[in-house]
Design a protein around this motif. Structure first.
Motif, PDB file in Angstrom:
ATOM      1  N   SER A 153       0.835  -1.206   0.000  1.00  0.00           N
ATOM      2  CA  SER A 153       0.000   0.000   0.000  1.00  0.00           C
ATOM      3  C   SER A 153       0.872   1.260   0.000  1.00  0.00           C
ATOM      4  O   SER A 153       1.999   1.247   0.511  1.00  0.00           O
ATOM      5  N   PRO A 154       0.372   2.359  -0.566  1.00  0.00           N
ATOM      6  CA  PRO A 154       1.119   3.619  -0.549  1.00  0.00           C
ATOM      7  C   PRO A 154       1.470   4.056   0.875  1.00  0.00           C
ATOM      8  O   PRO A 154       2.563   4.582   1.118  1.00  0.00           O
ATOM      9  N   GLU A 155       0.560   3.827   1.809  1.00  0.00           N
ATOM     10  CA  GLU A 155       0.799   4.232   3.191  1.00  0.00           C
ATOM     11  C   GLU A 155       1.960   3.475   3.821  1.00  0.00           C
ATOM     12  O   GLU A 155       2.814   4.057   4.502  1.00  0.00           O
ATOM     13  N   GLU A 156       2.016   2.168   3.576  1.00  0.00           N
ATOM     14  CA  GLU A 156       3.105   1.363   4.130  1.00  0.00           C
ATOM     15  C   GLU A 156       4.428   1.725   3.473  1.00  0.00           C
ATOM     16  O   GLU A 156       5.460   1.816   4.129  1.00  0.00           O
ATOM     17  N   ARG A 157       4.392   1.965   2.173  1.00  0.00           N
ATOM     18  CA  ARG A 157       5.615   2.338   1.471  1.00  0.00           C
ATOM     19  C   ARG A 157       6.129   3.696   1.934  1.00  0.00           C
ATOM     20  O   ARG A 157       7.339   3.910   2.059  1.00  0.00           O
ATOM     21  N   ALA A 158       5.203   4.614   2.205  1.00  0.00           N
ATOM     22  CA  ALA A 158       5.597   5.937   2.702  1.00  0.00           C
ATOM     23  C   ALA A 158       6.226   5.814   4.085  1.00  0.00           C
ATOM     24  O   ALA A 158       7.203   6.506   4.399  1.00  0.00           O
ATOM     25  N   ARG A 159       5.661   4.946   4.910  1.00  0.00           N
ATOM     26  CA  ARG A 159       6.216   4.747   6.259  1.00  0.00           C
ATOM     27  C   ARG A 159       7.642   4.232   6.183  1.00  0.00           C
ATOM     28  O   ARG A 159       8.534   4.704   6.897  1.00  0.00           O
ATOM     29  N   ARG A 160       7.883   3.266   5.310  1.00  0.00           N
ATOM     30  CA  ARG A 160       9.225   2.698   5.153  1.00  0.00           C
ATOM     31  C   ARG A 160      10.205   3.735   4.614  1.00  0.00           C
ATOM     32  O   ARG A 160      11.349   3.831   5.066  1.00  0.00           O
ATOM     33  N   ARG A 161       9.754   4.495   3.625  1.00  0.00           N
ATOM     34  CA  ARG A 161      10.607   5.511   3.012  1.00  0.00           C
ATOM     35  C   ARG A 161      10.955   6.595   4.016  1.00  0.00           C
ATOM     36  O   ARG A 161      12.091   7.080   4.069  1.00  0.00           O
ATOM     37  N   LEU A 162       9.978   7.004   4.827  1.00  0.00           N
ATOM     38  CA  LEU A 162      10.215   8.024   5.848  1.00  0.00           C
ATOM     39  C   LEU A 162      11.282   7.554   6.828  1.00  0.00           C
ATOM     40  O   LEU A 162      12.200   8.307   7.181  1.00  0.00           O
ATOM     41  N   LEU A 163      11.180   6.320   7.266  1.00  0.00           N
ATOM     42  CA  LEU A 163      12.156   5.760   8.202  1.00  0.00           C
ATOM     43  C   LEU A 163      13.549   5.752   7.589  1.00  0.00           C
ATOM     44  O   LEU A 163      14.537   6.111   8.249  1.00  0.00           O
ATOM     45  N   GLU A 164      13.618   5.370   6.326  1.00  0.00           N
ATOM     46  CA  GLU A 164      14.897   5.327   5.615  1.00  0.00           C
ATOM     47  C   GLU A 164      15.532   6.715   5.533  1.00  0.00           C
ATOM     48  O   GLU A 164      16.738   6.878   5.773  1.00  0.00           O
ATOM     49  N   LEU A 165      14.735   7.716   5.213  1.00  0.00           N
ATOM     50  CA  LEU A 165      15.248   9.081   5.097  1.00  0.00           C
ATOM     51  C   LEU A 165      15.663   9.637   6.454  1.00  0.00           C
ATOM     52  O   LEU A 165      16.683  10.328   6.568  1.00  0.00           O
ATOM     53  N   GLU A 166      14.880   9.334   7.479  1.00  0.00           N
ATOM     54  CA  GLU A 166      15.218   9.808   8.832  1.00  0.00           C
ATOM     55  C   GLU A 166      16.530   9.210   9.303  1.00  0.00           C
ATOM     56  O   GLU A 166      17.334   9.873   9.966  1.00  0.00           O
ATOM     57  N   LYS A 198       2.235  -5.255 -14.072  1.00  0.00           N
ATOM     58  CA  LYS A 198       2.624  -6.634 -13.774  1.00  0.00           C
ATOM     59  C   LYS A 198       2.650  -7.447 -15.063  1.00  0.00           C
ATOM     60  O   LYS A 198       1.702  -7.433 -15.836  1.00  0.00           O
ATOM     61  N   ALA A 199       3.765  -8.156 -15.290  1.00  0.00           N
ATOM     62  CA  ALA A 199       3.829  -9.058 -16.436  1.00  0.00           C
ATOM     63  C   ALA A 199       2.817 -10.173 -16.223  1.00  0.00           C
ATOM     64  O   ALA A 199       2.549 -10.583 -15.081  1.00  0.00           O
ATOM     65  N   ASP A 200       2.235 -10.662 -17.298  1.00  0.00           N
ATOM     66  CA  ASP A 200       1.199 -11.691 -17.189  1.00  0.00           C
ATOM     67  C   ASP A 200       1.689 -12.940 -16.465  1.00  0.00           C
ATOM     68  O   ASP A 200       0.906 -13.621 -15.789  1.00  0.00           O
ATOM     69  N   ASP A 201       2.975 -13.253 -16.595  1.00  0.00           N
ATOM     70  CA  ASP A 201       3.512 -14.468 -15.977  1.00  0.00           C
ATOM     71  C   ASP A 201       4.332 -14.185 -14.716  1.00  0.00           C
ATOM     72  O   ASP A 201       5.128 -15.020 -14.285  1.00  0.00           O
ATOM     73  N   ALA A 202       4.123 -13.015 -14.117  1.00  0.00           N
ATOM     74  CA  ALA A 202       4.865 -12.667 -12.899  1.00  0.00           C
ATOM     75  C   ALA A 202       4.176 -13.207 -11.650  1.00  0.00           C
ATOM     76  O   ALA A 202       2.955 -13.282 -11.579  1.00  0.00           O
ATOM     77  N   HIS A 203       4.979 -13.578 -10.672  1.00  0.00           N
ATOM     78  CA  HIS A 203       4.482 -14.000  -9.361  1.00  0.00           C
ATOM     79  C   HIS A 203       4.309 -12.738  -8.507  1.00  0.00           C
ATOM     80  O   HIS A 203       5.222 -11.917  -8.422  1.00  0.00           O
ATOM     81  N   VAL A 204       3.162 -12.563  -7.876  1.00  0.00           N
ATOM     82  CA  VAL A 204       2.886 -11.365  -7.079  1.00  0.00           C
ATOM     83  C   VAL A 204       3.304 -11.572  -5.621  1.00  0.00           C
ATOM     84  O   VAL A 204       2.951 -12.583  -5.002  1.00  0.00           O
ATOM     85  N   LEU A 205       4.055 -10.616  -5.115  1.00  0.00           N
ATOM     86  CA  LEU A 205       4.460 -10.640  -3.711  1.00  0.00           C
ATOM     87  C   LEU A 205       3.901  -9.383  -3.043  1.00  0.00           C
ATOM     88  O   LEU A 205       4.408  -8.288  -3.240  1.00  0.00           O
ATOM     89  N   ASP A 206       2.850  -9.550  -2.274  1.00  0.00           N
ATOM     90  CA  ASP A 206       2.266  -8.448  -1.509  1.00  0.00           C
ATOM     91  C   ASP A 206       2.930  -8.471  -0.139  1.00  0.00           C
ATOM     92  O   ASP A 206       2.640  -9.335   0.688  1.00  0.00           O
TER      93      ASP A 206
END
Length: 230
Positions: A153-166, A198-206
């Motif tokens: 999710s955008p929210e989770e990605r933003a949280r991770r990015r914020l931590l990385e920048l801090e 997503k490529a048609d034959d890609a495995h999705v990792l959520d």
């Protein structure tokens, strides 16, 4: 054991680079961060006055591309593979917010994508490579034996990015980072050339609720399954 090409795509700050780097280390493959290449071109454009108020001087940048060299230095004591722009280590500079705010605009320029895709494809000639980005499984290596699409999710990605920048000492706020994430998603998925999908034959990792270790094990198990089937 037969070597393959591993293509890992996904949204910005989804953790794909970290897991791709880890997988390459564990299986003895070469790791290439395609996103770092676009970031390096963006840094070059910023340093040479080719980006003003979010607008890129496409003609100047396209003309400058032959003089832009992007190489990678093997991981050192910090365990990170460093990106070199015309021989200068720019690993730290390409991760700051100014580059993040402009990289999607640079990456949508056809001349930039054409040049970098060609370089990326040269890396995969001998296989035994793990590459992550936005269009690796769809454009760079459409025949890759292993394709993974990473989502969160955008929210989770933003949280991770914020931590990385801090952790790097940068002063930013969550809303600013979240807005940047959403803007990049929009640009990446709607650009005319090689949009993120997503490529048609890609495995999705959520990986919204997965730990780093769980992601690494998921990737490694998939890798061994695919290699053993070849």
């Amino acid at each position: 054991m037969k070597k393959i090409v591993v293509a890992i795509d996904g949204y910005s700050s989804s953790g794909k680079s970290t897991m791709a780097r880890e997988l390459a280390r564990r299986v003895g493959y070469v790791y290439v961060d395609s996103g770092a290449m676009y970031r390096a071109v963006t840094l070059y454009a910023l340093e040479h006055g080719m980006i003003e108020n979010g607008k890129v001087d496409r003609e100047r940048l396209a003309a400058a591309l032959p003089g832009i060299s992007i190489t990678f230095e093997p991981a050192g004591a910090d365990g990170v593979q460093h990106t070199l722009l015309n021989g200068r280590d720019v690993e730290r500079e390409i991760r700051d917010m100014q580059v993040s705010e402009n990289v999607s605009r640079v990456a949508e320029i056809p001349e930039v994508r054409e040049r970098l895709v060609r370089i990326q494809q040269e890396y995969g000639v001998r296989k035994g490579i793990v590459m992550d980005g936005r269009d690796i499984g769809t454009t760079v290596f459409p025949d890759a034996e292993m394709k993974v699409f990473v989502d969160a999710s955008p929210e989770e990605r933003a949280r991770r990015r914020l931590l990385e920048l801090e952790q790097k000492g940068e002063k930013v706020n969550y809303e600013e980072v979240l807005d940047n994430i959403r803007t990049r998603d929009r640009i990446d998925t709607t650009r005319a050339v090689s949009p993120l999908r997503k490529a048609d034959d890609a495995h999705v990792l959520d990986n919204d609720h997965m730990t780093h270790r769980e992601q690494s094990e998921w990737l490694l198990n998939l890798f061994h399954t695919i290699v053993n089937e070849k």
